[in-house]
Design an enzyme around this catalytic site. Structure first.
Site, PDB file in Angstrom:
ATOM      1  N   ASN A  94       0.846  -1.179  -0.188  1.00 16.42           N
ATOM      2  CA  ASN A  94      -0.181   0.019   0.041  1.00 16.42           C
ATOM      3  C   ASN A  94       0.867   1.342  -0.045  1.00 16.42           C
ATOM      4  OD1 ASN A  94      -1.711   2.087   0.575  1.00 16.42           O
ATOM      5  ND2 ASN A  94      -2.607   1.194   2.362  1.00 16.42           N
ATOM      6  N   ARG A 136      -2.593  -2.150  -3.558  1.00 16.30           N
ATOM      7  CA  ARG A 136      -3.773  -1.181  -3.440  1.00 16.30           C
ATOM      8  C   ARG A 136      -3.769  -0.289  -4.263  1.00 16.30           C
ATOM      9  NH1 ARG A 136      -4.848   3.152   1.372  1.00 16.30           N
ATOM     10  NH2 ARG A 136      -6.906   3.581   0.346  1.00 16.30           N
ATOM     11  N   HIS A 160     -12.584   3.144   0.061  1.00 11.49           N
ATOM     12  CA  HIS A 160     -12.675   2.260   1.134  1.00 11.49           C
ATOM     13  C   HIS A 160     -13.395   0.836   0.724  1.00 11.49           C
ATOM     14  CE1 HIS A 160     -12.780   5.615   4.067  1.00 11.49           C
ATOM     15  NE2 HIS A 160     -11.640   5.335   4.027  1.00 11.49           N
ATOM     16  N   ARG A 201     -11.126  16.037   8.026  1.00  7.68           N
ATOM     17  CA  ARG A 201     -12.043  16.289   6.787  1.00  7.68           C
ATOM     18  C   ARG A 201     -13.713  16.786   7.109  1.00  7.68           C
ATOM     19  NH1 ARG A 201     -10.760  11.169   3.432  1.00  7.68           N
ATOM     20  NH2 ARG A 201      -8.861  10.934   4.452  1.00  7.68           N
ATOM     21  N   GLU A 231      -8.098  -4.937   5.298  1.00  2.00           N
ATOM     22  CA  GLU A 231      -8.061  -4.838   3.786  1.00  2.00           C
ATOM     23  C   GLU A 231      -6.963  -5.766   3.050  1.00  2.00           C
ATOM     24  OE1 GLU A 231      -8.510  -0.598   5.180  1.00  2.00           O
ATOM     25  OE2 GLU A 231      -9.217  -0.271   3.032  1.00  2.00           O
TER      26      GLU A 231
END
Ligand code: AMP
Length: 397
Positions: A7, A90, A179, A240, A384
Site C-alpha cells: 500500500n 492497493r 474504502h 475532513r 483490507e
C-alpha cells in the site's frame, strides 16, 4: 502461496506478507518519509517489532529494503524471494475503467495513469510502488486492487450529481466512493458470521477511521456510498469536513481574502472533529476522554459526528427499502463503544437494542445487539490487506 501486499503513499509504504492458505500475516511493516529522513518499521509474526532510521531516496530503495528484511537470515520469514508467489497492490482510484481487481500489465498501468487526474495525491504514488516492484521482482505476477471498484455497481441515480451533464461527459465527474475493499470484506464477513446468504441481505457498513464512509450493500452489491468524486464528501471525519454547503467555500474565501486552494486545505486538514472540537484533537481516544469529563468542544464534535452517521444510516435504509444488518468497522468503528452507543441511540425506529456488554468487547467479529433486536448491529474488524491477498490469489493463484 505467499502474497506480498503493498500500500504505497507519496512518501510512505505499508506492507504485509500473507500466507494465503492459512490467511496468517507472516510479517508486516512500514517505510516512512521516503526521500526525506526515512525510517522503517518491521515486525515478523511473533517476533519483536523494530523501528530504525534508514536512508531511502525513493520507493524502489524502500521496496528493496522490505525484500531484504523479509529474506534476512535472522529476522526474515522467507528463505528467498522465490517463495513470494505474487504481489497485490492497493490502488486508490480505478475510475470507471476498473470494476474489479486486475492482473497488472502495461495496458493496465496506462489505464491507471489515466485515472491520475481523479486522485492526484494517491494514484501516482500507487504507480510508483508498482513500477518499483516490477523492477525488483520482474517475474512475479502483480495484481491491482482498487478502492473504488466495489462501488462501481451503484446505479446512475446514486452516482450522479445534480450538475450539468456535460461535466460527467467531459471529466467523468460523479460519485466513485472509496474504502471499497473494506466495505466489501466487512459486508461479506458479516453475512458469513451470521450464517446468512450474502445475496439476500441488506447491509449498511460504517467504516469509521481517520477517513470515514458509509455504504449500502444490497444482495451483495454496493448501491450507494457516502464518499464521492474525492474522499472529502460524506461523513464528518478526523480532519475532513464531509458534506457542506458548497457555497461556504466562496463565503469564507470572500470574508478572509483566501484562495480556493487555501480553503480546500482547511476542509481537508483543519475541519472534521478536529475543527468542531475547537482543535482539541482528531483522535477519538482524546475526544472520548473529553466527552467523559464534560469538555464542551469534545461533546460538540462527538454528538455532531454521531448524528451524521445516524443520518446516513437512515438514508441508506430508505435507499434499500430496509436494512437487516448494520456493521461498524475501522479504528473508531471497532474501538469506540461510545460512538456506537450514540449512533444506535438514533435507531429505535429500526428496533435496535444494544447489548451493552457485547458493545464493550474489542477485536472480534461480534453481534452487539440483543437476540430480540429487530435489526442486527455488528462489529467486524476490517482487514483490507487480507482482502487484497485473497483477490491476488483469485486472479493469479
Ligand atoms: P484508522 O484510520 O482506521 O486506522 O483509524 C484511526 C482512528 O481510530 C484514530 O485516529 C482514532 O480516532 C481511532 N481509534 C483508534 N483506537 C481507538 C480507541 N481505542 N478508542 C477510540 N478511538 C480509537
Amino acid at each position: 502461496m505467499k502474497v506480498l501486499v503493498i500500500n504505497c503513499g507519496s512518501s510512505s509504504l505499508k506492507f504485509q506478507l500473507i500466507d494465503s492458505e492459512s490467511e496468517q500475516c507472516l510479517a508486516k511493516g512500514l517505510c516512512e518519509r521516503i526521500g526525506l529522513d526515512g525510517s522503517m518499521t518491521y515486525a515478523p509474526e511473533g517476533g519483536e517489532k523494530v523501528k530504525k532510521a534508514i536512508d531511502m531516496p525513493d520507493h524502489t530503495e524502500a521496496i528493496r529494503l522490505v525484500l531484504e528484511a523479509l529474506t534476512n537470515p535472522g529476522t526474515g520469514v522467507v528463505k528467498s524471494l522465490d517463495e513470494i508467489g505474487a504481489v497485490g497492490h492497493r490502488v486508490v482510484h480505478g475510475g470507471e475503467k476498473f470494476a474489479k481487481s486486475v492482473v497488472i500489465s502495461e495496458e493496465v498501468l496506462a489505464a491507471v495513469e489515466e485515472c491520475n487526474d481523479l486522485a492526484p495525491l494517491h494514484n501516482p504514488a500507487n504507480l510508483i510502488g508498482i513500477n518499483a516492484c516490477k523492477e525488483l521482482m520482474p517475474d512475479t505476477p502483480m495484481v491491482g486492487v482498487f478502492d473504488t471498484a466495489f462501488h462501481q455497481t451503484m446505479p446512475e441515480e446514486a452516482y450522479m450529481y445534480g450538475l450539468p451533464y456535460e461535466y460527467y461527459q467531459k471529466y467523468r465527474i460523479r460519485r466513485y466512493g472509496f474504502h471499497g475493499t473494506s466495505h466489501s470484506y466487512v459486508s461479506a464477513r458479516a453475512a458469513e458470521v451470521l450464517g446468512r446468504s450474502y445475496e439476500e441481505l441488506k447491509i449498511i457498513v460504517c467504516h469509521l477511521g481517520n477517513g470515514a464512509s458509509v455504504s449500502a450493500v444490497k444482495n451483495g452489491k454496493c448501491v450507494d456510498t457516502s464518499m464521492g468524486l474525492t474522499p472529502l464528501e460524506g461523513l464528518i471525519m478526523g480532519t475532513r469536513s464531509g458534506d457542506i454547503d458548497p457555497a461556504i467555500i466562496e463565503f469564507i474565501a470572500h470574508k478572509e481574502g483566501r484562495s480556493i486552494d487555501d480553503i480546500m486545505a482547511v476542509l481537508n486538514k483543519k475541519s472534521g472533529v478536529l475543527g468542531l472540537s475547537g482543535n482539541l484533537s482528531s483522535d477519538f481516544r482524546d475526544l472520548e476522554d473529553g466527552y467523559n469529563r464534560g469538555d464542551a468542544g469534545a461533546a460538540r464534535a462527538m454528538k455532531t459526528y454521531c448524528y451524521h452517521v445516524a443520518k446516513y444510516i437512515g438514508a441508506y435504509t430508505a435507499a434499500m427499502n430496509g436494512v437487516d444488518v448494520i456493521c461498524f468497522t475501522a479504528g473508531i468503528g471497532e474501538n469506540a463503544p461510545l460512538v456506537r452507543n450514540l449512533v444506535c441511540g438514533y435507531l429505535g425506529y429500526l428496533g435496535v437494542e444494544l447489548d451493552q456488554d457485547a458493545n464493550r468487547k474489542r477485536g472480534e467479529d461480534i453481534v452487539i445487539t440483543t437476540p430480540g433486536s429487530r435489526t442486527a448491529v455488528m462489529v467486524i474488524p476490517t482487514n483490507e490487506e487480507l482482502a487484497i491477498a485473497r483477490e491476488t490469489v483469485r486472479l493469479v493463484g
